[in-house]
Motif scaffolding. Structure first.
Motif: not given
Length: 187
Positions: A40-44, A79-82
């Motif tokens: 997933m990508r957190i946009h907000r 993994y977590w990146s940004g």
């Protein structure tokens, strides 16, 4: 006596506990391997109600899969990146993955439905996955002084000198190192 790549000849005496000294490769066998990337990508960031359920849902799914190896997942690591969270999963068969994803009695299908009802239309978070079916003879791995990791953690490892070579090694121009004999040290 065992063989080890010359550059690693003193590794058996020097690596920390839990680390396989020298070169090793994943013990892929003869069947396919399924590599599943999901994330997933957190946009907000400030829209926690949109992304938090997906954020906590993945560890729940992984725990369920770890408790039930018959479902077909071999191993996973997150993994977590940004803004991006990624989980790499290894499965026996793509059919096992599909069955798990759609089974309403398991954690994924209800979480997927809830995401679609509450977060999909907000644009606050993005989700994604990629599935790769890889024939065993197309897999190339190498671990140097590593604990169980990646496909090697999922399937086990063998010494590189004992490992199978395939067309992938040839296409990559992978060379065999010069091996030397070493005497294993007692644990």
């Amino acid at each position: 006596m065992s063989k080890i790549a010359r550059g690693y000849r003193e590794a058996p005496e020097n690596v920390p506990d839990g680390v396989t000294p020298g070169h090793s490769v994943a013990d892929v066998g003869t069947e396919e391997v399924v590599v599943f990337l999901i994330g997933m990508r957190i946009h907000r960031w400030h829209k926690v109600r949109s992304w938090f359920p997906a954020f906590v849902g993945m560890p729940r799914m992984l725990a369920e899969l770890a408790r039930n190896p018959e479902l077909g997942m071999l191993a996973a690591r997150s993994y977590w990146s940004g803004r991006v969270l990624l989980t790499v999963q290894y499965w026996r068969r793509v059919e096992d993955l599909g069955r798990f994803a759609k089974d309403p009695s398991r954690t994924h299908a209800p979480a997927w439905a809830a995401f679609n009802r509450h977060a999909a239309s907000t644009g606050d978070v993005g989700i994604w996955h990629e599935t790769y079916r890889v024939p065993a003879d197309q897999v190339e791995t190498l671990y140097g002084n590593m604990p169980a990791f990646g496909l090697g953690a999922a399937l086990g490892v063998v010494e590189r000198s004992a490992g199978r070579r395939n067309r992938t090694h040839e296409r990559m121009g992978s060379t065999r190192p010069e091996y030397v004999e070493v005497t294993p040290t007692a644990p």
